[in-house]
Motif scaffolding. Structure first.
Motif, PDB file in Angstrom:
ATOM      1  N   UNK A   1       0.860  -1.177   0.000  1.00  0.00           N
ATOM      2  CA  UNK A   1       0.000   0.000   0.000  1.00  0.00           C
ATOM      3  C   UNK A   1       0.895   1.225   0.000  1.00  0.00           C
ATOM      4  N   UNK A   2       0.741   2.076  -1.001  1.00  0.00           N
ATOM      5  CA  UNK A   2       1.570   3.272  -1.122  1.00  0.00           C
ATOM      6  C   UNK A   2       1.170   4.285  -0.060  1.00  0.00           C
ATOM      7  N   UNK A   3       2.166   4.797   0.700  1.00  0.00           N
ATOM      8  CA  UNK A   3       1.896   5.741   1.789  1.00  0.00           C
ATOM      9  C   UNK A   3       2.422   7.137   1.509  1.00  0.00           C
ATOM     10  N   UNK A   4       3.565   7.244   0.892  1.00  0.00           N
ATOM     11  CA  UNK A   4       4.153   8.562   0.664  1.00  0.00           C
ATOM     12  C   UNK A   4       5.207   8.508  -0.417  1.00  0.00           C
ATOM     13  N   UNK A   5       5.439   9.655  -1.080  1.00  0.00           N
ATOM     14  CA  UNK A   5       6.413   9.766  -2.158  1.00  0.00           C
ATOM     15  C   UNK A   5       7.101  11.128  -2.041  1.00  0.00           C
ATOM     16  N   UNK A   6       8.377  11.170  -2.346  1.00  0.00           N
ATOM     17  CA  UNK A   6       9.089  12.438  -2.490  1.00  0.00           C
ATOM     18  C   UNK A   6       9.999  12.334  -3.699  1.00  0.00           C
ATOM     19  N   UNK A   7      10.405  13.481  -4.232  1.00  0.00           N
ATOM     20  CA  UNK A   7      11.304  13.473  -5.378  1.00  0.00           C
ATOM     21  C   UNK A   7      12.510  14.352  -5.084  1.00  0.00           C
ATOM     22  N   UNK A   8      13.660  13.960  -5.621  1.00  0.00           N
ATOM     23  CA  UNK A   8      14.894  14.701  -5.458  1.00  0.00           C
ATOM     24  C   UNK A   8      15.538  14.862  -6.829  1.00  0.00           C
ATOM     25  N   UNK A   9      16.235  15.976  -7.010  1.00  0.00           N
ATOM     26  CA  UNK A   9      17.007  16.176  -8.224  1.00  0.00           C
ATOM     27  C   UNK A   9      18.251  16.974  -7.884  1.00  0.00           C
ATOM     28  N   UNK A  10      19.211  16.893  -8.747  1.00  0.00           N
ATOM     29  CA  UNK A  10      20.482  17.588  -8.545  1.00  0.00           C
ATOM     30  C   UNK A  10      20.628  18.741  -9.512  1.00  0.00           C
ATOM     31  N   UNK A  11      19.522  19.394  -9.843  1.00  0.00           N
ATOM     32  CA  UNK A  11      19.560  20.553 -10.726  1.00  0.00           C
ATOM     33  C   UNK A  11      19.084  20.281 -12.133  1.00  0.00           C
ATOM     34  N   UNK A  12      19.060  19.027 -12.557  1.00  0.00           N
ATOM     35  CA  UNK A  12      18.594  18.688 -13.898  1.00  0.00           C
ATOM     36  C   UNK A  12      17.602  17.540 -13.791  1.00  0.00           C
ATOM     37  N   UNK A  13      16.662  17.504 -14.717  1.00  0.00           N
ATOM     38  CA  UNK A  13      15.643  16.462 -14.690  1.00  0.00           C
ATOM     39  C   UNK A  13      16.240  15.086 -14.947  1.00  0.00           C
ATOM     40  N   UNK A  14      17.394  15.032 -15.621  1.00  0.00           N
ATOM     41  CA  UNK A  14      18.001  13.738 -15.925  1.00  0.00           C
ATOM     42  C   UNK A  14      18.387  12.991 -14.650  1.00  0.00           C
ATOM     43  N   UNK A  15      18.622  13.710 -13.554  1.00  0.00           N
ATOM     44  CA  UNK A  15      19.022  13.088 -12.301  1.00  0.00           C
ATOM     45  C   UNK A  15      17.867  13.016 -11.308  1.00  0.00           C
ATOM     46  N   UNK A  16      16.653  13.244 -11.765  1.00  0.00           N
ATOM     47  CA  UNK A  16      15.501  13.170 -10.872  1.00  0.00           C
ATOM     48  C   UNK A  16      15.258  11.732 -10.452  1.00  0.00           C
TER      49      UNK A  16
END
Length: 827
Positions: A301-316
């Protein structure tokens, strides 16, 4: 009983996990233990805010203005992000009227929880205004708020297509270039939907001939600007994460109950989507969704999500928290998985699923795919072919999108495995931040909120996670409902039902030595040799001119770098303990790290093993039972962790023999050392006394004869010892001796009159070191016993109650088998 089933369950979870590399780690390695445990009483540097309302679940951080905006039940707040509890906050009261609450209650809703105005949406609209929406007693309203004056406007907007009615319903929303992108169930008892409003081209998902969303509960949404530096002129995309009822085949053992089987999904739409010209008018033409798998597909069961990037979408990259609940519904675990954007894009570029009416199920579509590719965004290549927007797409492409919203391949985690598996914990929210260390390496640091008010701080290391610490931020168990990170303020903001908490991102001051600092493996903490202290790496560069590379860190291994460092942590003081032979003694030693193993050395070389030679090694001390002379010596308590050994305590133990009291000596004969003259006087005095005794005896004999006869002969007179004289020897009483004042049926050492002579208390040096122990619960490998209260001078508060009780407990524990490591439930 459930504790014994956990190894079996974890083995099952590992055995049935998603496909991945053949070299899988054992399940016990996935069940990470937090290195440090910080209870609520030991918190420092925290700040709190609590108004007169409840449910502080909506947070918006504005770094530029230094404000933390909070949406709660019936109110909004503007807090100082530097110190949320400084009292300078602003407040807007926004409550549902009594009439609205009555109407809500008449509809069958709960007037204690639901029939209020729960603020569910709060974001920046433009340079001057904020935009907010609330449930308003099941009649949603929205408003544009002047951010400077922080007041409500005179008029409100209808919110039924922007905000959920139900405050408990899953909801996510974003404002992108002035447009409102929301996902929830909007109207009363309506189907779920992803919509774009406050935009020249309002769009929503398709409902016929099939629903694109099936009883969905939304968790998270994010804009990924894939158009930036795109070589193909790609469009920005909005990604949505949610759970819904499964409809496709392949549900395994749940095939017979697919209607109740819920799965995790990720969906996407293109920001530049304008809908179709004739087909899919005012509907998304770029909507696609895919299955999201972490560890055990059938139980997730999905509870939470976060996203991180290092300045460019390629590293998301995305991090997701799942709850794994078995069919028994009593064994629960949480899992954390990572998904890279490139892997997400690959799934949406793969094969489609198709619903087959004949068998009424979804299966993989192997037919031809029209051009341009259905569900794709408009790129430079399509523009060169005359497709400048979604309105220019052919009808056959739009028809295909309408019937094929689901992708065939699931999205599995990076490297095919979960990063962490934690049993008996339910994560409710997570957030993260990339941290660049002085060496130039970047690590993802995650903060995980639990359902009972704890925060787990973890760093991602390769294919796993290391939990640096767990912190109890709420005294009473409450769910963590939101988390926001401020790099500028170096703070974590926590939204809970009862208030908002501001927590520092790091607590490097807790680490007193170089080895302790690097063992933590905290990207924010490094050992500074110039000041011999563990400092926050992000603030050091601003405070000092020294090179940041001079800091000592070892995030990858966590045990190197301190070999040549001068550690100013003083050695622990030597404590002396003296004990009588045959007694038991406890040498306390608390392990500061949950990952450390206690190691005891006798005289610096001999290792002590639990259960051998009268030694009992526990999690916070060493118990020596039935002490003998060979137990005397110097004891060192060490913490062994990750290949390093740290000295924690030193004791000097002396076992003394039980010395019997000297036997009483016969008195010397009277007159043996007297002069002749004095001796003559003694002889004359004795003769006079003898004559007097003779006269007295004759008188008594005469009286007895006068009272002769049957009556007089019934009673006999005898002169004997009135009682036995007690010996002068006194036995010293220890923790295993008899309590003074109690009868000892087998003892002849009674005093005059048949009373036992109470022995004196033992000397102060023979107290087995117990006077130094605090009056609190002590644990020995999870088996607990309680020391009785002691007075300030170290003597038992009650007469012999301490000695009697401890003797009984220690005697019982001589035969108790202890486990080698601390049970996690007692951490």
């Amino acid at each position: 009983m459930w504790g014994s089933l956990w190894p079996l369950l974890l083995s099952l979870l590992t055995a049935t996990a998603v496909p991945g590399p053949s070299s899988r780690r054992p399940s016990r390695e996935l069940d990470a233990i937090p290195r440090m445990t910080i209870p609520y009483e030991e918190l420092s540097g925290t700040r709190h805010f609590k108004g007169r309302v409840q449910n502080y679940s909506t947070l918006l951080l504005e770094e530029d203005s230094g404000k933390l905006l909070v949406g709660a039940r019936g109110a909004l707040f503007s807090l100082n992000a530097e110190d949320i509890g400084d009292g300078t906050h602003k407040e807007i009261r926004w409550e549902a009227s009594p009439e609205m609450q009555n109407k809500c209650h008449q509809k069958g809703k709960n007037n204690q929880t639901e029939c209020f105005n729960h603020v569910r949406f709060l974001q920046r609209l433009n340079a001057t205004h904020l935009y907010t929406c609330g449930t308003h007693a099941f009649q949603p309203l929205c408003a544009a708020i002047d951010s400077e004056a922080f007041t409500l406007p005179a008029t409100f907007e209808e919110g039924k297509e922007k905000c959920p009615y139900d405050p408990a319903r899953g909801f996510t929303g974003l404002i992108i270039d002035g447009g409102l992108y929301t996902a929830t169930r909007y109207e009363f008892r309506s189907i779920p939907d992803i919509r774009r409003s406050r935009h020249p081209h309002s769009l929503r998902t398709e409902e016929a001939p099939m629903h694109w969303l099936n009883d969905a509960e939304f968790v998270f949404s994010v804009l990924v600007r894939e158009s930036e530096a795109s070589p193909v002129g790609d469009d920005d995309k909005v990604y949505y994460f949610f759970t819904e009822r499964a409809a496709e085949e392949g549900s395994g053992s749940f095939a017979q109950s697919r209607s109740s089987h819920r799965v995790a999904r990720v969906a996407r739409v293109c920001k530049g989507d304008l809908g179709g010209k004739k087909i899919l008018q005012k509907k998304w033409t770029s909507f696609l969704k895919a299955r999201l798998i972490c560890h055990i597909p059938q139980y997730e069961t999905l509870r939470g999500v976060c996203h991180l990037d290092a300045g460019t979408s390629a590293h998301t990259r995305f991090y997701a928290a799942f709850t794994l609940t078995t069919q028994w519904k009593t064994l629960e675990a949480s899992a954390i998985c990572r998904y890279d954007l490139a892997e997400v894009q690959a799934v949406f570029s793969g094969p489609y699923m198709e619903y087959q009416d004949g068998v009424r199920r979804w299966s993989r579509y192997d037919g031809g795919v029209p051009e341009p590719r259905p569900g794709s965004c408009i790129t430079d290549s399509l523009r060169s072919r005359g497709y400048n927007s979604s309105r220019d797409l052919p009808s056959m492409v739009l028809d295909f999108v309408k019937l094929h919203p689901l992708m065939a391949r699931p999205l599995i985690p990076t490297r095919g495995r979960s990063l962490l598996l934690k049993h008996s914990v339910r994560y409710t929210h997570l957030t993260g931040i990339p941290v660049t260390t002085p060496s130039g390496h970047t690590y993802d640091l995650l903060f995980l909120g639990t359902a009972d008010g704890w925060i787990h701080k973890a760093v991602v290391l390769g294919s796993g996670m290391h939990i640096i610490e767990e912190t109890q931020v709420l005294r009473e168990p409450q769910s963590v409902e939101n988390l926001v990170i401020s790099p500028t303020q170096h703070s974590l903001y926590i939204g809970t039902p009862s208030g908002v908490i501001q927590l520092p991102l790091s607590s490097c001051y807790r680490y007193r030595s170089c080895y302790d600092c690097i063992l933590a493996r905290d990207p924010y903490c490094g050992w500074d040799p110039s000041i011999c202290g563990c400092v926050v790496t992000t603030t050091l560069a601003n405070r000092c001119q020294m090179s940041r590379t001079a800091l000592i860190q070892d995030i990858e291994r966590g045990n190197r770098g301190c070999e040549g460092s001068r550690d100013t942590a003083p050695p622990p003081p030597l404590k002396t303990r003296s004990v009588l032979r045959g007694d038991d003694v406890l040498l306390p030693c608390d392990q500061p790290s949950n990952l450390a193993r206690a190691l005891w050395l006798l005289n610096g070389s001999m290792g002590l093993n639990d259960g051998q030679g009268g030694y009992r090694v526990g999690v916070d001390g060493l118990l020596v039972t039935d002490t003998q002379p060979e137990h005397s010596g110097n004891y060192g308590c060490y913490a062994e962790e990750n290949g390093l050994r740290t000295l924690l305590a030193l004791y000097s133990l002396t076992v003394r023999p039980v010395t019997p009291a000297p036997a009483p000596q016969a008195p010397a004969a009277p007159g043996s050392q007297l002069t002749p003259d004095v001796r003559l006087l003694y002889v004359l005095a004795i003769a006079a006394l003898g004559g007097l005794c003779l006269i007295l005896a004759s008188s008594l004999l005469y009286m007895a004869c006068l009272r002769g006869g049957p009556r007089g002969r019934r009673r006999k007179y005898s002169l004997g010892r009135a009682g036995r004289t007690g010996g002068s020897a006194v036995q010293l009483q220890t923790v295993s001796g008899q309590c003074p004042g109690e009868e000892d049926e087998g003892d002849d050492g009674e005093g005059p009159g048949g009373l036992e002579a109470p022995p004196p208390p033992p000397p102060a040096e023979l107290t087995n070191g117990l006077v130094a122990l605090p009056s609190r619960l002590r644990r020995m490998n999870g088996n607990s016993y309680m020391l009785l209260r002691q007075s300030d001078n170290g003597v038992a508060a009650g007469p012999c109650s301490f000695a009697e009780e401890l003797s009984r407990i220690l005697e019982k524990r001589k035969h108790t088998q202890l486990v080698e490591q601390l049970d996690e439930s007692s951490v």
